[in-house]
Design a protein around this motif. Structure first.
Motif, short mmCIF file in Angstrom:
data_model
loop_
_atom_site.label_atom_id
_atom_site.label_comp_id
_atom_site.label_asym_id
_atom_site.label_seq_id
_atom_site.Cartn_x
_atom_site.Cartn_y
_atom_site.Cartn_z
N SER A 1 99.15 9.93 -45.65
CA SER A 1 98.27 8.77 -45.77
C SER A 1 98.11 8.06 -44.43
O SER A 1 97.09 7.41 -44.18
CB SER A 1 98.80 7.80 -46.84
OG SER A 1 100.01 7.18 -46.43
N GLY A 2 99.12 8.16 -43.56
CA GLY A 2 98.99 7.60 -42.21
C GLY A 2 97.93 8.33 -41.41
O GLY A 2 97.15 7.72 -40.66
N CYS A 3 97.86 9.64 -41.57
CA CYS A 3 96.80 10.44 -40.95
C CYS A 3 95.44 9.99 -41.47
O CYS A 3 94.50 9.80 -40.69
CB CYS A 3 97.03 11.92 -41.24
SG CYS A 3 95.64 12.98 -40.85
N GLY B 1 103.08 4.64 -40.61
CA GLY B 1 102.65 3.95 -39.40
C GLY B 1 102.78 4.81 -38.16
O GLY B 1 101.90 4.80 -37.28
N LEU B 2 103.86 5.58 -38.08
CA LEU B 2 104.06 6.42 -36.89
C LEU B 2 103.07 7.58 -36.85
O LEU B 2 102.59 7.96 -35.77
CB LEU B 2 105.49 6.94 -36.86
CG LEU B 2 106.57 5.87 -36.61
CD1 LEU B 2 107.96 6.48 -36.68
CD2 LEU B 2 106.36 5.21 -35.24
N THR B 3 102.73 8.14 -38.01
CA THR B 3 101.72 9.20 -38.02
C THR B 3 100.37 8.65 -37.61
O THR B 3 99.63 9.28 -36.83
CB THR B 3 101.63 9.83 -39.42
OG1 THR B 3 102.91 10.38 -39.77
CG2 THR B 3 100.60 10.95 -39.45
N ALA B 4 100.01 7.48 -38.13
CA ALA B 4 98.76 6.84 -37.72
C ALA B 4 98.75 6.61 -36.22
O ALA B 4 97.73 6.83 -35.54
CB ALA B 4 98.57 5.53 -38.47
N ALA B 5 99.88 6.19 -35.67
CA ALA B 5 99.98 5.94 -34.23
C ALA B 5 99.78 7.21 -33.43
O ALA B 5 99.12 7.21 -32.39
CB ALA B 5 101.33 5.30 -33.91
N ILE B 6 100.35 8.31 -33.90
CA ILE B 6 100.21 9.60 -33.20
C ILE B 6 98.74 10.00 -33.15
O ILE B 6 98.21 10.36 -32.09
CB ILE B 6 101.05 10.68 -33.90
CG1 ILE B 6 102.55 10.42 -33.69
CG2 ILE B 6 100.68 12.08 -33.36
CD1 ILE B 6 103.46 11.29 -34.56
N ILE C 1 98.74 -1.54 -35.63
CA ILE C 1 99.44 -0.93 -36.75
C ILE C 1 100.68 -1.76 -37.03
O ILE C 1 101.50 -1.99 -36.13
CB ILE C 1 99.85 0.53 -36.44
CG1 ILE C 1 98.61 1.37 -36.12
CG2 ILE C 1 100.63 1.14 -37.60
CD1 ILE C 1 98.94 2.75 -35.56
N ILE C 2 100.83 -2.20 -38.26
CA ILE C 2 102.01 -2.98 -38.63
C ILE C 2 102.93 -2.10 -39.46
O ILE C 2 102.58 -1.69 -40.57
CB ILE C 2 101.62 -4.24 -39.43
CG1 ILE C 2 100.57 -5.06 -38.70
CG2 ILE C 2 102.86 -5.10 -39.69
CD1 ILE C 2 100.08 -6.26 -39.48
N ALA D 1 104.49 9.52 -30.62
CA ALA D 1 103.41 8.53 -30.51
C ALA D 1 103.38 7.91 -29.11
O ALA D 1 102.31 7.72 -28.52
CB ALA D 1 103.59 7.45 -31.56
N GLU D 2 104.56 7.60 -28.57
CA GLU D 2 104.63 7.01 -27.23
C GLU D 2 104.12 7.98 -26.17
O GLU D 2 103.47 7.57 -25.20
CB GLU D 2 106.07 6.61 -26.91
CG GLU D 2 106.55 5.38 -27.66
CD GLU D 2 107.98 5.03 -27.33
OE1 GLU D 2 108.25 3.84 -27.08
OE2 GLU D 2 108.83 5.94 -27.31
#
Length: 316
Positions: free
Chosen positions: A292-294, A14-19, A7-8, A69-70
């Motif tokens: 949109s990250g989701c 980006g953080l939602t996609a990471a979660i 994820i860039i 996310a971490e």
């Protein structure tokens, strides 16, 4: 090293996609640039993100999303993507701090940077009266004087919107003519709260201990300078999507925003997804970016599942 997903970008998208991907045990690698957290880290209080009835500071919201996310296993690395090769999977990325890495899938959430005037006092007073988002910050200027800088449709739309809160909205434009469409100009000119200072070039944001107090402008016809009294300066001269590092490999529109298949996060390259402001020319809100990250995470997860099952199906 090859990752399932890279994820860039580390804004809300980006953080939602990471979660989502981390909770799916995908252990995504998240590459954050020199401004972790995106544009929300330059704002003060965020009052329109659901779940925070008393509001939350922008940097705190981004910090909380990153910690979440971490917690689920997302890996964060600081760096700048300098080169990409998206011609085949796994995709190849060059990152200045990591060297060469590979990714089975890629989520681009690099956002869009607001264009600024580049005048003294502007950057120093972001969050102290200087803003690039009327829907984000207009509420804080209830009963106050506001200046909107710009002459396009966005400037007219924001000027009209800000009259809901401000006692006066003055439009400052360096040309005598506006670039906005006639209907948008007519709406703004019909609004009794909107006044005009055309053919004037902003040269300095004036501020005191408590924030912005005025905008110094130069009359382009006479050369005279004056300070327009104001409590806030909204800069509405456009955004630049952060897509230059892709080298034209991903389809974009005429302004450089990534084109996605309607209703999805799919780009023209299978396995490459886009979310957040880098593909949003209309809304550009934290909550729509997060949504949109989701979408990108779920699209990415399904893509990998289908790719993994494809060889087995072919053998059968």
């Amino acid at each position: 090293m090859t990752y399932h997903t890279v994820i860039i970008g580390t804004g809300p998208a980006g953080l939602t996609a990471a979660i989502y991907l981390a909770r799916a045990n995908m252990n995504p690698l998240v590459i954050e640039g020199p401004e972790p957290g995106g544009q929300l880290t330059t704002t003060t209080e965020v009052e329109n993100f659901p779940g925070f009835p008393d509001g939350i500071m922008g940097p705190e919201l981004m910090s909380n999303m990153r910690k979440q996310a971490e917690r689920f296993g997302a890996v964060f690395k600081s760096g700048w993507v300098t080169k990409t090769d998206l011609s085949a999977r796994p995709f190849k990325l060059e990152v200045d701090s990591l060297g060469a890495i590979e990714a089975e899938t890629l989520i681009i959430s690099t956002g869009a940077s607001a264009k600024y005037l580049g005048i003294p006092g502007e950057k120093d007073n972001i969050g102290r009266g200087v803003s690039t988002c009327a829907t984000c910050d207009g509420f804080f200027f209830r009963g106050k004087k506001i200046i909107v800088v710009g002459g396009g449709d966005s400037a007219m739309e924001e000027a009209n919107f800000l009259t809901r809160f401000a006692s006066e909205v003055r439009v400052v434009n360096r040309r005598n003519e506006l670039r906005a469409s006639k209907i948008m100009q007519d709406r703004a000119r019909a609004n009794e709260k909107v006044s005009w200072s055309l053919n004037r070039t902003p040269i300095e944001v004036v501020a005191g201990a408590l924030g912005v107090t005025g905008l110094k402008v130069r009359n382009n016809e006479t050369g005279e300078e004056e300070v327009l009294e104001t409590d806030g300066v909204f800069v509405t001269i456009g955004h630049t999507p952060n897509t230059g590092f892709l080298g034209g490999q991903v389809e974009t529109d005429e302004l450089g925003y990534i084109v996605v298949k309607p209703g999805t996060s799919h780009t023209n390259i299978p396995g490459v997804f886009a979310c957040g402001d880098v593909q949003d020319t209309r809304y550009r809100q934290a909550i729509t970016a997060a949504g949109s990250g989701c979408m990108a995470a779920l699209d990415c997860e399904k893509f990998l599942e289908e790719a993994a099952s494809a060889p087995a199906a072919q053998q059968a």
